[in-house]
Design a protein around this motif. Sequence first.
Motif, PDB file in Angstrom:
ATOM      1  N   GLY A 233      -3.046  36.889  34.822  1.00  0.00           N
ATOM      2  CA  GLY A 233      -4.082  37.890  34.650  1.00  0.00           C
ATOM      3  C   GLY A 233      -4.348  38.692  35.906  1.00  0.00           C
ATOM      4  N   LEU A 234      -4.419  38.012  37.046  1.00  0.00           N
ATOM      5  CA  LEU A 234      -4.797  38.680  38.291  1.00  0.00           C
ATOM      6  C   LEU A 234      -3.784  39.729  38.723  1.00  0.00           C
ATOM      7  CD1 LEU A 234      -6.170  35.637  40.349  1.00  0.00           C
ATOM      8  CD2 LEU A 234      -7.397  37.197  38.833  1.00  0.00           C
ATOM      9  N   LEU A 235      -2.492  39.467  38.509  1.00  0.00           N
ATOM     10  CA  LEU A 235      -1.469  40.422  38.917  1.00  0.00           C
ATOM     11  C   LEU A 235      -1.361  41.600  37.954  1.00  0.00           C
ATOM     12  CD1 LEU A 235      -0.672  38.059  40.816  1.00  0.00           C
ATOM     13  CD2 LEU A 235       1.705  38.724  40.477  1.00  0.00           C
ATOM     14  N   LEU A 236      -1.923  41.445  36.761  1.00  0.00           N
ATOM     15  CA  LEU A 236      -1.840  42.529  35.776  1.00  0.00           C
ATOM     16  C   LEU A 236      -2.800  43.672  36.082  1.00  0.00           C
ATOM     17  CD1 LEU A 236      -1.529  40.879  32.242  1.00  0.00           C
ATOM     18  CD2 LEU A 236      -0.083  42.672  33.171  1.00  0.00           C
ATOM     19  N   PHE A 237      -4.042  43.344  36.440  1.00  0.00           N
ATOM     20  CA  PHE A 237      -5.086  44.363  36.494  1.00  0.00           C
ATOM     21  C   PHE A 237      -5.259  44.905  37.909  1.00  0.00           C
ATOM     22  CE2 PHE A 237      -5.783  42.000  32.682  1.00  0.00           C
ATOM     23  CZ  PHE A 237      -5.955  43.023  31.759  1.00  0.00           C
ATOM     24  N   TYR A 238      -4.287  45.703  38.262  1.00  0.00           N
ATOM     25  CA  TYR A 238      -4.231  46.276  39.601  1.00  0.00           C
ATOM     26  C   TYR A 238      -3.583  47.640  39.444  1.00  0.00           C
ATOM     27  CZ  TYR A 238      -2.786  46.626  44.543  1.00  0.00           C
ATOM     28  OH  TYR A 238      -2.600  47.018  45.834  1.00  0.00           O
ATOM     29  N   GLY A 239      -4.287  48.687  39.810  1.00  0.00           N
ATOM     30  CA  GLY A 239      -3.709  50.012  39.675  1.00  0.00           C
ATOM     31  C   GLY A 239      -4.678  51.050  39.154  1.00  0.00           C
ATOM     32  N   PHE A 240      -5.793  50.609  38.540  1.00  0.00           N
ATOM     33  CA  PHE A 240      -6.734  51.600  38.023  1.00  0.00           C
ATOM     34  C   PHE A 240      -7.338  52.446  39.130  1.00  0.00           C
ATOM     35  CE2 PHE A 240      -9.045  47.617  38.631  1.00  0.00           C
ATOM     36  CZ  PHE A 240     -10.162  48.016  39.341  1.00  0.00           C
ATOM     37  N   GLU A 241      -7.390  51.899  40.349  1.00  0.00           N
ATOM     38  CA  GLU A 241      -7.940  52.665  41.476  1.00  0.00           C
ATOM     39  C   GLU A 241      -7.057  53.847  41.840  1.00  0.00           C
ATOM     40  OE1 GLU A 241      -4.879  50.179  43.358  1.00  0.00           O
ATOM     41  OE2 GLU A 241      -6.302  49.905  41.725  1.00  0.00           O
ATOM     42  N   ALA A 242      -5.775  53.831  41.396  1.00  0.00           N
ATOM     43  CA  ALA A 242      -4.867  54.943  41.677  1.00  0.00           C
ATOM     44  C   ALA A 242      -5.374  56.249  41.081  1.00  0.00           C
ATOM     45  CB  ALA A 242      -3.467  54.632  41.148  1.00  0.00           C
ATOM     46  N   CYS A 243      -6.193  56.164  40.032  1.00  0.00           N
ATOM     47  CA  CYS A 243      -6.785  57.376  39.453  1.00  0.00           C
ATOM     48  C   CYS A 243      -7.567  58.151  40.510  1.00  0.00           C
ATOM     49  CB  CYS A 243      -7.710  57.014  38.294  1.00  0.00           C
ATOM     50  SG  CYS A 243      -6.919  56.149  36.923  1.00  0.00           S
ATOM     51  N   LEU A 387       9.867  36.108  45.623  1.00  0.00           N
ATOM     52  CA  LEU A 387       9.343  37.321  44.993  1.00  0.00           C
ATOM     53  C   LEU A 387       7.924  37.144  44.466  1.00  0.00           C
ATOM     54  CD1 LEU A 387       9.599  40.190  44.021  1.00  0.00           C
ATOM     55  CD2 LEU A 387      10.903  39.371  42.038  1.00  0.00           C
ATOM     56  N   PHE A 388       7.672  36.071  43.714  1.00  0.00           N
ATOM     57  CA  PHE A 388       6.333  35.894  43.149  1.00  0.00           C
ATOM     58  C   PHE A 388       5.295  35.628  44.231  1.00  0.00           C
ATOM     59  CE2 PHE A 388       8.639  35.304  39.167  1.00  0.00           C
ATOM     60  CZ  PHE A 388       7.809  35.970  38.282  1.00  0.00           C
ATOM     61  N   ARG A 389       5.693  34.969  45.296  1.00  0.00           N
ATOM     62  CA  ARG A 389       4.739  34.699  46.376  1.00  0.00           C
ATOM     63  C   ARG A 389       4.432  35.972  47.161  1.00  0.00           C
ATOM     64  NH1 ARG A 389       7.873  30.236  45.909  1.00  0.00           N
ATOM     65  NH2 ARG A 389       9.336  30.719  47.579  1.00  0.00           N
ATOM     66  N   ILE A 390       5.413  36.865  47.275  1.00  0.00           N
ATOM     67  CA  ILE A 390       5.157  38.171  47.884  1.00  0.00           C
ATOM     68  C   ILE A 390       4.200  38.970  47.003  1.00  0.00           C
ATOM     69  CG2 ILE A 390       6.217  40.393  48.452  1.00  0.00           C
ATOM     70  CD1 ILE A 390       8.676  38.852  49.395  1.00  0.00           C
ATOM     71  N   ALA A 391       4.393  38.874  45.687  1.00  0.00           N
ATOM     72  CA  ALA A 391       3.494  39.561  44.757  1.00  0.00           C
ATOM     73  C   ALA A 391       2.068  39.023  44.886  1.00  0.00           C
ATOM     74  CB  ALA A 391       3.993  39.394  43.322  1.00  0.00           C
ATOM     75  N   SER A 392       1.937  37.725  45.147  1.00  0.00           N
ATOM     76  CA  SER A 392       0.607  37.143  45.343  1.00  0.00           C
ATOM     77  C   SER A 392      -0.066  37.729  46.576  1.00  0.00           C
ATOM     78  CB  SER A 392       0.713  35.620  45.484  1.00  0.00           C
ATOM     79  OG  SER A 392       1.192  35.043  44.309  1.00  0.00           O
ATOM     80  N   PHE A 393       0.706  37.918  47.666  1.00  0.00           N
ATOM     81  CA  PHE A 393       0.134  38.547  48.856  1.00  0.00           C
ATOM     82  C   PHE A 393      -0.317  39.966  48.536  1.00  0.00           C
ATOM     83  CE2 PHE A 393       1.184  41.832  51.969  1.00  0.00           C
ATOM     84  CZ  PHE A 393       0.121  41.652  52.830  1.00  0.00           C
ATOM     85  N   GLN A 394       0.523  40.684  47.800  1.00  0.00           N
ATOM     86  CA  GLN A 394       0.183  42.056  47.409  1.00  0.00           C
ATOM     87  C   GLN A 394      -1.176  42.089  46.725  1.00  0.00           C
ATOM     88  OE1 GLN A 394       2.771  43.414  44.293  1.00  0.00           O
ATOM     89  NE2 GLN A 394       1.208  44.791  43.494  1.00  0.00           N
ATOM     90  N   MET A 395      -1.378  41.182  45.777  1.00  0.00           N
ATOM     91  CA  MET A 395      -2.626  41.165  45.035  1.00  0.00           C
ATOM     92  C   MET A 395      -3.798  40.686  45.881  1.00  0.00           C
ATOM     93  SD  MET A 395      -1.795  42.523  42.334  1.00  0.00           S
ATOM     94  CE  MET A 395      -3.438  42.385  41.683  1.00  0.00           C
TER      95      MET A 395
END
Length: 523
Positions: A233-243, A387-395
Amino acid sequence: MSDPRTVRETSSDDAYLRTLGYEERLERSVSLWSNFALGFLYLSPLVGVIALFAQGLTTAGPPVVWWIIIAAGGQYLVSLVFGEVVSQYPIAGGLYQWARRLWSGPYAWMLSWIYIAGVIIGITTTALFSADFVAALLHGSAGDPGASSSPGEKFLIAILVTVVGLLLNATGSKTLARIARVGLAAELAGIILVGLYLLVFERHNSVSVFFDSMGTGGAGGYTAPFLASALVGLLLFYGFEACGEVAEETPDPGRTIPRSMQLTVLVGGAAALFAFVGYVLAAPDLKGIVSGDISNPVPAILQSSLGTAGTKIFLVVALTSFLACVMGQQAAASRLIFSFARDDMFPRSTWFSKISPKTHIPVNALIAANVLPFALYVFVYYSPDSLFRIASFQMLAGYFAFQMVVVASLRARAKGWRPAGGFSLGRAGWAVTITALAYGIFAMIMLAKPSGDSGLAFYDRWISLIGFLVVALSGLIYLLIAKPYRKSDAPEGDAVEMAQRIRTVGHPRPTVESASPERKIHG
């Protein structure tokens, strides 16, 4: 011939931007639909579900679907907080500008340093996640539809996706808007049409599986695996601020962007839930996916349901979404760097704040946003399991930056700020903001905690938190030594004052005559 209403609206937007201290330099060619499409494709539920489906099921089984609902609710509250701020400050740069005007230049500098790292790494992970689906499209077969790409293929495909996105972005915001609209239509069609087909004609599992851990709890109980699967869930909801990053390229941004952000979370959450549920119920070998025997399950599910031709068509739609998602991240990162540099808050600010006279976009900032991903592609080539651990840092970086804005909003409220843009929560503002902060703290704890694989080295288990601390400390050291905020005379900490001035004028987009003559205009 230009629509007179559009001309008047743009003129009023430009006038309001001048009251905020900035000269209009970008082209307002991103409509409400395109702005929503940009945020939706940055969030990209199709990309997120495809990328996280196998990881989530092998970690905690079908009940991971509940994290989609939990994260959507929490991030919707955050989008409401952001909506109040962007409505008063519709300025390119999004989070950086909001933190600067709510608090101060140094505070905004730290937020932006962390957030830029998160967005740039987002370009990296999205491009890398696309590799398995390019491989499935090019050489997947009925005998092995879920074949994963090799490290070498991931490396080459990620570079290709990044370069194509960069070249398309470089042609201007109109291209970005068109591709965002096409990508949005393709993604929604792919999710809705394929999802309905799977649910109606290809159901192999009962709805009860969403309450069945399928043995993932082991001897230690199910709580730990379920919490570990929060990433779904946490990695999905990221990007709405790009608006908000393209606020100066959107007509009537004070009203348009809050709506776009809220729609992004709501529609994106519903689409993600629909897609995830459809894949689980249509999986002919759900136990094989949960056990990890099927490494790339979505193409395998589609192959058994749609056949080779149908799977290939869907993969083309998915790759369109991956490309549009990368382009949205590139655009967001470049606008943030541009806004940062325009205020003389970034190394080599003059170079990074240049706007192309032909395309009206910050080309230098766009190029710079794509340098680090190439270095990370090399790292993942030699360490493919990272890869997934890098994605965790991103989030973690993204959530931390989000919460810095939420905290700044709370602080401004305590000092008497009453949001004066076209969108306001009114009396609910305090409750919504505090609840959004509580959710954000919980999410950061989930993202920072170590990997449950005790067989990994210490640094590998804690890679998200270690990476975050390295980025944050390096930014803090630079801030204390170079003091970049001293070079900037851009407005800061004026939320209360600006809200009062807007109320005096009586409209969130005042005319040119009402613009403050003493406020310095930044180009």
